[in-house]
Design a protein around this motif. Structure first.
Motif, PDB file in Angstrom:
ATOM      1  N   MET A 173     -60.097  -7.007 -77.889  1.00 15.86           N
ATOM      2  CA  MET A 173     -61.255  -7.896 -77.820  1.00 15.86           C
ATOM      3  C   MET A 173     -61.020  -9.002 -76.787  1.00 15.86           C
ATOM      4  N   TYR A 220     -63.320  -9.519 -73.440  1.00 20.32           N
ATOM      5  CA  TYR A 220     -63.975 -10.770 -73.070  1.00 20.32           C
ATOM      6  C   TYR A 220     -63.539 -11.213 -71.673  1.00 20.32           C
ATOM      7  N   SER A 238     -63.897 -16.371 -74.798  1.00 22.49           N
ATOM      8  CA  SER A 238     -63.326 -15.824 -76.024  1.00 22.49           C
ATOM      9  C   SER A 238     -64.045 -16.440 -77.229  1.00 22.49           C
ATOM     10  N   GLN A 239     -63.781 -15.895 -78.394  1.00 25.07           N
ATOM     11  CA  GLN A 239     -64.419 -16.413 -79.602  1.00 25.07           C
ATOM     12  C   GLN A 239     -64.032 -17.863 -79.848  1.00 25.07           C
ATOM     13  N   VAL A 269     -66.092 -19.992 -77.554  1.00 20.31           N
ATOM     14  CA  VAL A 269     -67.474 -20.061 -78.030  1.00 20.31           C
ATOM     15  C   VAL A 269     -67.584 -21.064 -79.173  1.00 20.31           C
ATOM     16  N   LEU A 270     -66.648 -21.006 -80.107  1.00 25.78           N
ATOM     17  CA  LEU A 270     -66.674 -21.956 -81.231  1.00 25.78           C
ATOM     18  C   LEU A 270     -66.504 -23.391 -80.750  1.00 25.78           C
ATOM     19  N   ARG A 329     -69.763 -24.440 -79.120  1.00 27.15           N
ATOM     20  CA  ARG A 329     -70.786 -24.654 -80.142  1.00 27.15           C
ATOM     21  C   ARG A 329     -70.578 -25.990 -80.834  1.00 27.15           C
TER      22      ARG A 329
END
Length: 83
Positions: free
Chosen positions: A45, A49, A56-57, A60-61, A64
């Motif tokens: 993953m 990305y 990456s996740q 993104v977090l 956000r």
């Protein structure tokens, strides 16, 4: 009353014990393989990305959270979100 041949009983009891040991070994191996699969999937993953140029996740977090913080600050200053 029915009697059981002790040799036959001992044979089956030994087989059951061997199968239990093999089952425990297979469960341990399964756990190791599951962990390796999770590690490989995580790496996949991350590479996916990075290859697509996507964040990456974790990024993104983080973005956000920053966005929510900025929205909160704007609301405190009297900005109203368009509905």
């Amino acid at each position: 009353m029915k009697t059981v041949d002790m040799a036959l009983f001992e044979k089956y009891r030994r087989e059951i014990e061997e199968l239990k040991e093999e089952n425990n070994h297979l469960r341990a191996t399964n756990g190791e393989l599951e962990q390796r699969l999770k590690d490989i999937h995580g790496e996949y993953m991350l590479l996916r990305y990075q290859f697509k140029g996507m964040p990456s996740q974790a990024e993104v977090l983080k973005l956000r959270q920053e966005m929510l913080t900025l929205k909160k600050e704007l609301r405190q200053r009297g900005w109203k979100e368009a509905v």
